[in-house]
Design a protein around this motif. Structure first.
Motif, PDB file in Angstrom:
ATOM      1  N   ALA A 100      -4.395   1.875   2.588  1.00  0.00           N
ATOM      2  CA  ALA A 100      -3.572   1.224   1.569  1.00  0.00           C
ATOM      3  C   ALA A 100      -2.440   0.430   2.215  1.00  0.00           C
ATOM      4  CB  ALA A 100      -3.012   2.266   0.596  1.00  0.00           C
ATOM      5  N   PHE A 101      -1.797   1.010   3.237  1.00  0.00           N
ATOM      6  CA  PHE A 101      -0.720   0.316   3.952  1.00  0.00           C
ATOM      7  C   PHE A 101      -1.237  -0.926   4.668  1.00  0.00           C
ATOM      8  CE2 PHE A 101       2.531   3.686   3.699  1.00  0.00           C
ATOM      9  CZ  PHE A 101       3.682   2.915   3.715  1.00  0.00           C
ATOM     10  N   ALA A 102      -2.503  -0.894   5.094  1.00  0.00           N
ATOM     11  CA  ALA A 102      -3.064  -1.995   5.890  1.00  0.00           C
ATOM     12  C   ALA A 102      -3.217  -3.286   5.100  1.00  0.00           C
ATOM     13  CB  ALA A 102      -4.417  -1.575   6.473  1.00  0.00           C
ATOM     14  N   LEU A 153       6.385   0.442  -4.174  1.00  0.00           N
ATOM     15  CA  LEU A 153       5.558   1.204  -5.102  1.00  0.00           C
ATOM     16  C   LEU A 153       5.422   0.537  -6.461  1.00  0.00           C
ATOM     17  CD1 LEU A 153       6.883   4.809  -4.367  1.00  0.00           C
ATOM     18  CD2 LEU A 153       4.709   3.824  -3.631  1.00  0.00           C
ATOM     19  N   GLY A 154       6.255  -0.468  -6.728  1.00  0.00           N
ATOM     20  CA  GLY A 154       6.206  -1.128  -8.027  1.00  0.00           C
ATOM     21  C   GLY A 154       6.918  -0.354  -9.120  1.00  0.00           C
ATOM     22  N   ASP A 211       1.059  -3.816  -5.834  1.00  0.00           N
ATOM     23  CA  ASP A 211       1.977  -2.865  -5.196  1.00  0.00           C
ATOM     24  C   ASP A 211       1.193  -1.752  -4.496  1.00  0.00           C
ATOM     25  OD1 ASP A 211       1.755  -0.510  -7.317  1.00  0.00           O
ATOM     26  OD2 ASP A 211       1.933  -2.403  -8.410  1.00  0.00           O
ATOM     27  N   LEU A 212       1.897  -0.994  -3.656  1.00  0.00           N
ATOM     28  CA  LEU A 212       1.256   0.067  -2.887  1.00  0.00           C
ATOM     29  C   LEU A 212       0.711   1.167  -3.787  1.00  0.00           C
ATOM     30  CD1 LEU A 212       0.594   1.336  -0.113  1.00  0.00           C
ATOM     31  CD2 LEU A 212       2.866   2.395  -0.167  1.00  0.00           C
ATOM     32  N   LEU A 213       1.417   1.504  -4.864  1.00  0.00           N
ATOM     33  CA  LEU A 213       0.929   2.549  -5.755  1.00  0.00           C
ATOM     34  C   LEU A 213      -0.432   2.173  -6.332  1.00  0.00           C
ATOM     35  CD1 LEU A 213       1.217   5.204  -7.241  1.00  0.00           C
ATOM     36  CD2 LEU A 213       2.644   4.059  -8.951  1.00  0.00           C
ATOM     37  N   SER A 214      -0.601   0.919  -6.746  1.00  0.00           N
ATOM     38  CA  SER A 214      -1.895   0.470  -7.263  1.00  0.00           C
ATOM     39  C   SER A 214      -2.983   0.618  -6.204  1.00  0.00           C
ATOM     40  CB  SER A 214      -1.814  -0.998  -7.713  1.00  0.00           C
ATOM     41  OG  SER A 214      -0.934  -1.143  -8.806  1.00  0.00           O
TER      42      SER A 214
END
Length: 402
Positions: A100-102, A153-154, A211-214
């Motif tokens: 996800a971070f990538a 994270l949004g 966003d990262l959470l998604s």
């Protein structure tokens, strides 16, 4: 070999205020010492602390806080945390989070972080006007990392003020000598934070964004595995708790160190290209996390002593980062220090996954402070928080001149 008992009192106000002289005395006695009060071994030297972090026979073995019914949410967010896992669970979870971070989140945010840092510094300068003291902690150091994690994270703007109080309450559980009130506050905060993130994750499933959470909601590995909801919620909380606490405390500890070493502050102001090495030096010089525990899953020899299976040993990161066997003149602040293998981000499989984001935030905040001021001056002595494990300031009053 029987190691001496460490005389270190981690609740002594003098040690909390400045633990480094006590660390130096202890390193001269033995690299690893038993602490009767804590019931664990302490590794004081860089070699031994590094070994504690890297040896696979020393693991993060989570045991629920008891009574379990009192700490339901606190236990949930640790039982499912990558920081408290060992392979194969750790391997699977880190692979999913890294995927996800990538997707470029850190670099996506870099211009936004730099712009926010400039805005916050300009606000401090306007309020100070070269005369009035302003608290750099509340005015910038605490605001920037929370805003960055929230943006990552949004989290909607209206909800962002909820995050830092939740995090502050939870991390006080990591200190020694806690009160019942502290523990109750941590559980309430954990419960509210978990409930909030479950709701936010459900919204991202219905309407995903960039966003990262998604991406954490949707990420799958090559075998089709995905994060459970508890792992998803825990990962978001860990990002905030670990990410913002470290960044806030490096900002405060680091700026105080520069103000107390004006020649290094001037050197950095005159050569902004030193900023990346300066950030690493500030992390080494006054580490934001001082102690990290591990548990032996088999008998392990460290520093000439045997840590028996089931016993705990802690790496004293601040002591390791001041070990003269590894660092030339460790008590000297040197913003140009290039040979700097500090372990403030950890080491081995638990090396901080958010380290690249922390470096972006710190370079942005210190860069803005230097570029948008002509003078920084400590108005009165800084006030330090009365905790040892997470080392930081409560107030840093500074006069800033545009």
């Amino acid at each position: 070999m029987t190691a001496p008992a460490a005389p270190l009192d981690l609740t002594d106000p003098a040690v909390v205020a400045d633990p480094y002289p006590a660390f130096a005395e202890a390193r001269a006695v033995a690299p690893v010492q038993w602490h009767e009060g804590l019931g664990l071994w302490l590794a004081f030297t860089h070699t031994e602390a590094n070994a504690v972090l890297r040896d696979r026979r020393l693991g993060r073995i989570w045991a629920d806080k008891q009574p379990a019914e009192r700490f339901g949410s606190f236990n949930l967010i640790h039982r499912n945390a990558i920081l408290e896992m060992e392979p194969p669970d750790h391997t699977r979870l880190r692979r999913l989070i890294s995927a996800a971070f990538a997707r470029g989140h850190v670099e996506r945010l870099r211009p936004w972080v730099e712009d926010l840092a400039r805005t916050l510094v300009d606000g401090l300068v306007e309020r100070s006007a070269g005369v009035e003291p302003v608290d750099v902690l509340s005015g910038m150091a605490e605001e920037l990392p929370v805003a960055v994690i929230a943006e990552l994270l949004g989290v909607p703007d209206t909800d962002r003020p909820l995050l830092r109080p939740w995090s502050n309450a939870i991390v006080k559980m990591y200190e020694y000598g806690r009160t019942t009130e502290t523990e109750d506050a941590a559980e309430r905060a954990a419960d509210e934070f978990v409930a909030y993130l479950r709701t936010l994750a459900a919204e991202r499933r219905r309407a995903p964004g960039e966003d990262l959470l998604s991406h954490l909601v949707s990420v799958r590995d090559s075998e089709g595995d995905r994060l459970t909801e508890d792992e998803l919620v825990t990962t978001c909380i860990l990002l905030l708790n670990a990410g913002h606490e470290a960044t806030v405390n490096v900002s405060g500890n680091g700026l105080l160190a520069l103000l107390e070493h004006p020649s290094e502050l001037t050197r950095l102001r005159e050569d902004p290209n030193l900023l990346p090495t300066a950030i690493e030096e500030l992390m080494r010089f006054d580490s934001p996390l001082q102690l990290f525990e591990r548990t032996a899953t088999a008998d392990v020899e460290i520093g000439g002593i045997t840590v028996e299976r089931g016993q705990k040993i802690a790496a004293l990161l601040g002591s390791a980062n001041h070990d003269p066997a590894v660092f030339d003149a460790p008590e000297v602040l040197d913003v140009g220090r290039t040979d700097n293998p500090h372990i403030s981000f950890g080491a081995g499989i638990h090396f901080c996954i958010g380290a690249p984001l922390a470096r972006v935030e710190l370079q942005a905040s210190f860069g803005a402070l230097l570029a948008r001021t002509s003078r920084l001056e400590l108005a009165r002595p800084a006030r330090r928080r009365p905790e040892f494990v997470i080392r930081g300031l409560a107030e840093l009053p500074v006069v800033l001149t545009a």
